[in-house]
Design a protein around this motif. Structure first.
Motif, PDB file in Angstrom:
ATOM      1  N   ILE A   1      38.734  62.063  64.429  1.00 55.15           N
ATOM      2  CA  ILE A   1      37.383  61.931  63.935  1.00 55.15           C
ATOM      3  C   ILE A   1      37.224  62.793  62.792  1.00 55.15           C
ATOM      4  O   ILE A   1      36.658  62.447  61.763  1.00 55.15           O
ATOM      5  CB  ILE A   1      36.324  62.459  65.038  1.00 55.15           C
ATOM      6  CG1 ILE A   1      36.814  61.293  66.253  1.00 55.15           C
ATOM      7  CG2 ILE A   1      35.084  62.513  64.608  1.00 55.15           C
ATOM      8  CD1 ILE A   1      35.590  61.573  67.328  1.00 55.15           C
TER       9      ILE A   1
ATOM     10  N   ARG B   1      36.852  54.175  60.606  1.00 61.06           N
ATOM     11  CA  ARG B   1      35.684  54.463  59.756  1.00 61.06           C
ATOM     12  C   ARG B   1      34.355  54.726  60.643  1.00 61.06           C
ATOM     13  O   ARG B   1      33.741  55.762  60.624  1.00 61.06           O
ATOM     14  CB  ARG B   1      35.226  53.463  58.795  1.00 61.06           C
ATOM     15  CG  ARG B   1      36.143  53.414  57.698  1.00 61.06           C
ATOM     16  CD  ARG B   1      35.709  52.451  56.645  1.00 61.06           C
ATOM     17  NE  ARG B   1      35.129  51.150  56.835  1.00 61.06           N
ATOM     18  CZ  ARG B   1      33.670  51.127  57.305  1.00 61.06           C
ATOM     19  NH1 ARG B   1      32.805  51.810  56.786  1.00 61.06           N
ATOM     20  NH2 ARG B   1      33.399  49.745  57.309  1.00 61.06           N
TER      21      ARG B   1
ATOM     22  N   GLU C   1      43.318  53.993  60.256  1.00 64.70           N
ATOM     23  CA  GLU C   1      42.196  54.678  60.164  1.00 64.70           C
ATOM     24  C   GLU C   1      40.834  53.787  60.747  1.00 64.70           C
ATOM     25  O   GLU C   1      40.628  52.917  60.558  1.00 64.70           O
ATOM     26  CB  GLU C   1      41.701  54.637  58.554  1.00 64.70           C
ATOM     27  CG  GLU C   1      40.481  55.178  58.264  1.00 64.70           C
ATOM     28  CD  GLU C   1      40.151  55.500  56.669  1.00 64.70           C
ATOM     29  OE1 GLU C   1      39.001  55.770  56.413  1.00 64.70           O
ATOM     30  OE2 GLU C   1      41.128  55.011  55.960  1.00 64.70           O
TER      31      GLU C   1
ATOM     32  N   THR D   1      35.186  60.165  60.564  1.00 59.58           N
ATOM     33  CA  THR D   1      34.502  59.134  61.148  1.00 59.58           C
ATOM     34  C   THR D   1      33.344  59.282  61.868  1.00 59.58           C
ATOM     35  O   THR D   1      33.026  60.202  62.059  1.00 59.58           O
ATOM     36  CB  THR D   1      35.580  58.800  62.411  1.00 59.58           C
ATOM     37  OG1 THR D   1      36.955  58.490  61.948  1.00 59.58           O
ATOM     38  CG2 THR D   1      35.155  57.341  63.209  1.00 59.58           C
TER      39      THR D   1
END
Length: 336
Positions: free
Chosen positions: A91, A136, A134, A96
């Motif tokens: 995170i 987001r 990844e 994130t």
């Protein structure tokens, strides 16, 4: 992810000096494991299978016999803590965003969000594996996941709806968004949840598509005919709805009392169960059942337009209705 990073993040101990230096991914599931990945072993017996599938490393709680010196063997005190530490690191690494949703918002998000860089769910293990790429934004209603983030946002009700509501019924709505009309099998009850979700998606630049929406497993109507057989959506004046959460159940009752005043509402509860959330609602007809199999008798013997049944789910009710329908199918020999 480098071996040294994993050891440091999980507060683990590297039991050997492997020749490999990094992992291509992380998983807790043997079925998902790929060559070059790190395997987190909740079950010690899975380690041998993981190595056979090409794992480059293993995290375990108990000591492991080192059979392949080039593989990284990492011992931790607590597997769950190691998983939490890895998620928290990811995170931070990807910056994130974490969005706290309620159950209805989460179910709608699962239906409409199409963005591959978004995680929608409540499973910590699935989240960790999703971080092999990844991520987001995380959409979740899981307190366990929310506690792993250092900061989370909430999908709050906006001052103005991000779409135009054209028409609605008890179980459907038609709306206009970005100059395009959409028909959703979503009860008007969830209009604020949908508005909140769309606004947070716009804010976080999350891709979504209303055409992907089918239905959610909340306030889902089961239409039945005069013989208590399941019929096509919207083809009868009798509807059954199940719910196992007492707060939602009471909210659904109020929804029908406000928006379906023309119809007769009946509630059915387990005989041993008392819902205090219904105490403030006057003149509400309530039936009680002792066993699940008694529900069908109550349905057949009661006059109603809407019956809310507490204590079972749709799948159990479908089974009762389908078994009833099968028993009443005509036979070639009925008139002999």
């Amino acid at each position: 992810m480098r071996v040294a990073e994993v050891v440091s993040i999980t507060n683990g101990t590297l039991l050997n000096t492997p020749s490999i230096t990094a992992f291509a991914g992380i998983t807790l599931e043997l079925d998902s494991l790929k060559h070059g990945w790190l395997f987190i072993a909740r079950n010690h017996a899975d380690i041998e299978s993981a190595l056979a599938k090409g794992a480059y490393g293993v995290i375990s709680k108990s000591p492991v016999e080192i059979k392949e010196s080039e593989i990284a063997y990492i011992e931790v005190r607590d597997i769950e803590d190691a998983i939490a530490r890895l998620i928290r690191y990811k995170i931070l690494f990807f910056s994130t965003s974490v969005i706290a949703l309620n159950l209805a918002q989460l179910l709608i998000a699962k239906e409409i969000i199409t963005d591959a860089s978004i995680f929608v769910g409540d499973c910590k293990n699935t989240l960790l594996e999703s971080f092999n790429q990844e991520i987001r934004v995380i959409f979740t209603n899981s307190d366990e996941i929310l506690t792993l983030s250092f900061h989370s946002l909430q999908a709050l009700k906006p001052l103005d709806m991000p779409f135009s509501l054209i028409t609605y019924t008890l179980f459907d709505m038609r709306l206009s968004y970005n100059s395009r009309a959409y028909f959703l099998h979503l009860p008007y009850f969830f209009i604020n949840d949908l508005s909140s979700l769309v606004c947070i998606c716009e804010q976080e630049h999350v891709l979504f598509d209303f055409t992907r929406f089918h239905r959610i497993q909340l306030l889902r109507p089961i239409f039945i005919d005069e013989f208590s057989h399941i019929c096509e959506y919207g083809q009868s004046q009798q509807v059954l709805i199940t719910q196992q959460d007492c707060v939602l159940f009471a909210s659904f009752v109020r929804y029908f009392l406000e928006y379906a005043k023309w119809g007769k509402l009946v509630c059915m509860l387990p005989k041993s169960h008392k819902l205090e959330t219904l105490d403030s609602i006057k003149d509400l007809e309530i039936l009680f059942y002792e066993q699940t199999n008694d529900i069908l008798d109550c349905v057949m013997e009661t006059n109603f337009n809407f019956m809310l049944i507490f204590g079972i789910d749709d799948s159990r009710l479908y089974t009762l209705l389908q078994n009833h329908g099968a028993k009443n199918q005509p036979s070639l020999f009925d008139n002999l």
